[in-house]
Design an enzyme around this catalytic site. Structure first.
Site, PDB file in Angstrom:
ATOM      1  N   ARG B  65      10.694  -7.589 -18.105  1.00  0.00           N
ATOM      2  CA  ARG B  65      12.085  -7.243 -17.923  1.00  0.00           C
ATOM      3  C   ARG B  65      12.943  -8.458 -17.626  1.00  0.00           C
ATOM      4  NH1 ARG B  65      11.954  -2.268 -13.937  1.00  0.00           N
ATOM      5  NH2 ARG B  65       9.927  -3.205 -13.612  1.00  0.00           N
ATOM      6  N   LYS B 173      -5.154   3.189 -13.557  1.00  0.00           N
ATOM      7  CA  LYS B 173      -4.952   4.259 -12.598  1.00  0.00           C
ATOM      8  C   LYS B 173      -3.653   3.997 -11.843  1.00  0.00           C
ATOM      9  CE  LYS B 173      -6.862   2.310  -8.494  1.00  0.00           C
ATOM     10  NZ  LYS B 173      -7.638   2.356  -7.327  1.00  0.00           N
ATOM     11  N   LYS B 207     -18.147  -3.224 -13.876  1.00  0.00           N
ATOM     12  CA  LYS B 207     -19.021  -4.075 -13.049  1.00  0.00           C
ATOM     13  C   LYS B 207     -20.465  -3.984 -13.524  1.00  0.00           C
ATOM     14  CE  LYS B 207     -16.259  -4.085  -8.878  1.00  0.00           C
ATOM     15  NZ  LYS B 207     -15.907  -5.501  -8.934  1.00  0.00           N
ATOM     16  N   GLU B 241     -13.162  -1.037   2.401  1.00  0.00           N
ATOM     17  CA  GLU B 241     -12.345  -2.239   2.257  1.00  0.00           C
ATOM     18  C   GLU B 241     -11.973  -2.723   3.639  1.00  0.00           C
ATOM     19  OE1 GLU B 241      -9.454  -2.026  -1.385  1.00  0.00           O
ATOM     20  OE2 GLU B 241      -9.578  -0.066  -0.447  1.00  0.00           O
ATOM     21  N   HIS B 265     -12.807   6.031  -8.664  1.00  0.00           N
ATOM     22  CA  HIS B 265     -13.996   5.199  -8.497  1.00  0.00           C
ATOM     23  C   HIS B 265     -15.202   5.980  -7.986  1.00  0.00           C
ATOM     24  CE1 HIS B 265     -11.205   2.117  -9.283  1.00  0.00           C
ATOM     25  NE2 HIS B 265     -10.774   1.927  -8.058  1.00  0.00           N
ATOM     26  N   LYS B 363      -9.837   2.084   4.378  1.00  0.00           N
ATOM     27  CA  LYS B 363      -9.271   0.747   4.541  1.00  0.00           C
ATOM     28  C   LYS B 363      -9.446   0.320   5.986  1.00  0.00           C
ATOM     29  CE  LYS B 363      -6.057   0.577   0.753  1.00  0.00           C
ATOM     30  NZ  LYS B 363      -6.763  -0.497   0.047  1.00  0.00           N
TER      31      LYS B 363
END
Lengths: 346, 510
Positions: B65, B173, B207, B241, B265, B363
């Site tokens: 953009r 996603k 992976k 994570e 996932h 997380k």
């Protein structure tokens, strides 16, 4: 690192086990053993190539240096290391003096990783018959480098005569990048070319193998245009509306020319010995396309149908040097007894 | 897939030295100056070029953009490649690649810009010998999809017939936020592109270890006979994570952990772990088996006990104090979005009936780790004194997806000494040890597959819809609840531990 002077094979095995224990590497994921046969003069080069290759394919590295075959008494010196100067894996450098050199397998056999494939690589001039070298007999894969020979073309011809499935030559490995490019250029081709021309050094075994590969796969006449400099310079294909050309530009790039399309620079890197060897370690089975290319070039038939198993042929280079004065008593000399290959090394 | 492969006389299936290169093609990236493009896509394209895996005719078209000048743009792309590349950055490789990178500036509702893009793609036939092949990578927010797709439809860019080559689209996603929105998105994309030309990227499937799961299961005789409810006690799939939500507050607060990770996932990892053997190793057969498993997934009757969600509060992680979720910039103070989700599901097939699958993601957990742990039943009889085996646990097979890619096998072994004492030991297989042949980055592999037209590692429409069928009822239940709190740097809320304790199990510490 453990250095052993004037030692025995059993002590080397013990030293390796001790190194493994202290490195905490008892459950090491060993995938293969790489045996390197090299002259003292080139140990450094071979070591660094093997280290590069071992970094890509962790393996047990066994480097065998045969020295002074005529020494009065046999002797073994060894250096055992894990995660040292020879990369992250296990490495043993063995120097063998005197008659022990002819029985190198007695030291090497107990050092092979259990039930893992063995690859033997001769860094220098390949043996005329791999069956002469016990280090090649027990290997699943044998890697030679005919470009190291005085007469590389004759040496390649000898590789065809002596071929068994599982053999490859680095002259073939050097072609992979070229073949990738040529095959990619053929991807969108709608017609079969009428003829092919290769421009390259006349004593380059890679040029020979490329002509073999092209004539085998395409079934067309392949002519070779001799260039003074080494290596492969250019490959051309005759098409209906012009020529398809892949030409080396510099050590990293080639130019792809096609009728009706703009020229394109494409990557064609010259690879180091370590990268070539790493490619060999990736393949642990018989390389059919190599056998076909070698057969097509040398016109020796039925290569792929040969038995992959060799039996050791006992040959004493000391004895043969007595038979034929003028040759020195190093391994790799041609015996005059085996008439079929006389003169192969020029 | 591509018919030319069979007709190329230089291709030989035995010739495994020759990598398969895609046909000459263009990769068009929408949102090329965005985060994902700069961190993942551009470096992956550079790595592909550096490994010589891009076709001789390749062009990267960036659609952005902002009003970049060509040189500014080149500089940004260059920096992205140099920073993110995994292979050494080589100037000559870069120069060659840079020569085939073009910028098409414009905004998404600018008809002129799309006309220019369409024309540029047509011109590639003459300028670069690219016969109409192009892949469009939509690295843009889903809200921009409709307008971009409509533009592509208007200009005929998406049509295989009109272009004379193949036209593919890559979607990232989130694939919607529930079953209805996913269906609407699918319809939108499928209306413009043919369904087999749509590639949905779930980078976990790129992976090596995930693909190795299939090799492990289907190339060996050792594991498959015990891969069922007779021998397996339970399966735990974890994706943890250590990071927080970073600067993604706006997106994350609307999404939450279940939609962000569980839906894609974790359910994909579950499908690969639990699926039956595919009849062959191609896209259709593998997707078919994955879909069967997803259809057989059953949800717990008791959501309160077996669908636990949490939200991190401030705490200490890796030696540093970190903020709680509600204190993160851009998060509403009364937010009830979860940052942790743990759920027990079942798979109603003969193979898996009665085996609980525990999925969890979160997380601000102590470390970044993704793994699949298959826990086996205890031996039916132990001929030892009970005191000899007090330290013996369940046998476990753990597939470590990241980091330290590999496989761990945990089993009992005698402790050396005069007494008979059995204790758990772990046998490790590290990918990096047996083959360090530098593991290709997931994006590298997936982009190459898109250009080659190989859809094996991409979930299809039906899988996405089926995954939402699993998630939607949980989200409906959660909408009426408040997430449990857990301290940043801990392994999630206590309710998640209680959930397993109720079943007589406990979470594996990864």
């Amino acid at each position: 690192m453990t250095t052993l002077w004037d030692t025995t094979g059993s002590d080397v095995v013990r030293a390796l086990a001790a190194e493994r224990r202290s490195a905490g590497a008892l459950a090491f994921g060993l995938a293969l053993t790489l045996v390197v046969v090299v002259d003292e003069k080139h140990v450094g080069v071979a070591e660094s190539a093997a280290t590069t290759a071992a970094a890509a394919h962790p393996c047990r590295l066994l480097i065998v240096v045969r020295r002074q075959l005529d020494a009065a008494s046999s002797r073994l010196d060894a250096e055992v290391s894990i995660g040292g100067r020879l990369g992250p894996g296990e490495a043993v450098v063995m120097r063998m003096f005197g008659r022990l050199s002819l029985h190198a397998e007695s030291v090497v056999l107990p050092l092979l990783a259990p039930d893992a494939p063995v690859i033997t690589w001769w860094h220098g001039v390949p043996p005329d018959h791999i069956a002469y070298d016990p280090l090649g007999v027990f290997a699943d894969r044998r890697v030679t480098d005919t470009s190291a020979a005085d007469d590389p073309v004759a040496a390649l011809r000898q590789r065809a005569a002596d071929f068994a499935p599982g053999d490859t030559d680095l002259a073939w490995t050097r072609l992979t990048a070229w073949r990738t490019l040529i095959a990619a250029a053929f991807e969108s081709l709608t017609e079969r070319p009428r003829a092919a021309t290769i421009a390259g050094g006349d004593r380059d075994p890679s040029v020979c193998l490329l002509s073999g590969w092209l004539s085998d796969r395409l079934g067309l006449p392949v002519s070779v245009e001799t260039k003074s400099h080494h290596g492969l310079a250019e490959v051309r294909f005759d098409l209906n509306d012009g020529e398809l050309t892949v030409a080396r530009q510099d050590s990293r790039t080639a130019v792809l020319k096609r009728p009706g399309q703009p020229d394109r620079a494409v990557p064609l890197a010259e690879r180091g010995l370590g990268d070539l060897l790493a490619e060999e370690l990736r393949r642990l089975d018989h390389d059919g396309p190599y056998a076909d290319a070698l057969a097509a070039w040398s016109t020796v038939k039925g290569l792929a149908a040969r038995s992959p198993v060799r039996e050791h042929i006992w040959r004493d280079p000391m004895a043969s040097s007595v038979d034929s004065p003028g040759t020195t008593g190093t391994t790799g000399t041609i015996t005059r007894k085996t008439g079929t290959i006389a003169g192969a090394a020029g | 897939m591509t018919p030319t492969v069979n007709t190329n006389p230089l291709r030989d299936p035995r010739d495994r030295r020759l990598p398969r290169l895609p046909d000459p093609c263009a990769l068009v990236v929408f949102g090329v100056t965005g985060d994902l493009a700069r961190k993942k896509l551009i470096p992956a394209v550079y790595d592909l070029a550096n490994r010589g895996l891009l076709p001789p005719g390749f062009v990267l078209l960036g659609f952005a953009r902002r009003d970049w000048t060509d040189s500014d743009f080149a500089e940004i792309i260059r920096e992205a490649a140099a920073e993110g590349a995994r292979t050494p950055f080589r100037e000559e490789v870069w120069e060659r690649l840079a020569a085939s990178i073009k910028l098409v500036p414009g905004s998404f509702n600018d008809d002129h810009a799309f006309d220019t893009l369409a024309q540029t793609l047509l011109d590639l036939e003459h300028t670069h010998g690219i016969p109409g092949n192009a892949a469009f990578y939509l690295s843009i927010p889903p809200s921009a999809f409709p307008v971009v797709l409509k533009q592509m439809q208007r200009t005929g860019m998406a049509s295989n017939e009109a272009s004379g080559g193949w036209r593919r689209v890559v979607v990232e996603k989130p694939f919607g936020h529930d079953q209805d929105s996913a269906r609407a998105l699918n319809e939108l994309v499928d209306e413009v592109f043919t369904p087999e030309d749509v590639f949905r990227i779930d980078h976990y499937l790129g992976k090596e270890t995930v693909q190795n799961l299939l090799a492990l299961r289907f190339a060996n005789t050792l594991f498959e006979p015990i891969w069922n409810s007779h021998f397996v006690d339970s399966v735990q799939i974890t994706m943890a994570e250590d990071v927080g939500i970073g600067s993604r507050a706006g997106f994350y607060d609307e999404t939450g952990a279940a939609r962000d990770v569980l839906q894609n996932h974790l359910l994909q990892l579950l499908a690969l772990t639990a699926m039956e053997e595919p009849v062959s190793f191609n896209a259709e057969a593998i997707r078919y088996e994955k879909l069967k498993v997803l259809r057989a997934v059953s949800l717990p009757a008791d959501f309160a006990g077996y669908a636990v969600r949490g939200q991190y509060e401030q705490g200490w992680l890796a030696g540093r104090r970190v903020k709680g979720y509600l204190e993160e910039d851009g998060v509403p103070a009364e937010s009830r979005t979860e940052t942790y989700a743990a759920v027990r599901i079942g798979i109603e097939t003969r193979r898996w009936a009665g085996v609980p699958f525990y999925l969890r993601t979160g997380k601000r957990l102590p470390r970044r780790v993704t793994e699949i742990a298959v826990s086996f039943k205890p031996a039916p009889h132990l001929p030892f004194n009970t005191t000899d085996t007090t330290e013996l646990g369940h046998n476990q097979l753990v597939v470590r997806v990241q980091p330290d890619e590999g496989v761990t096998l945990k089993f009992g072994s005698k402790v050396p000494g005069s007494a008979m004492e059995v204790r758990d030991v772990a046998m490790d297989f590290l990918f990096g040890e047996a083959f360090t042949e530098s593991l290709p980055e997931a994006y590298e592999r997936l982009i190459l597959d898109v250009l080659l037209g190989d859809a094996t590692l991409f979930p299809n429409n039906a899988e996405v819809i089926e995954s939402w069928r699993v998630i939607d009822p949980m989200e409906d239940y959660w909408a009426r609840t408040v997430p449990f709190r857990y301290r940043a740097g801990s392994w999630g809320p206590a309710a998640a531990d209680e959930m397993l304790a109720r079943d007589g199990r406990r979470w594996r510490r990864p």
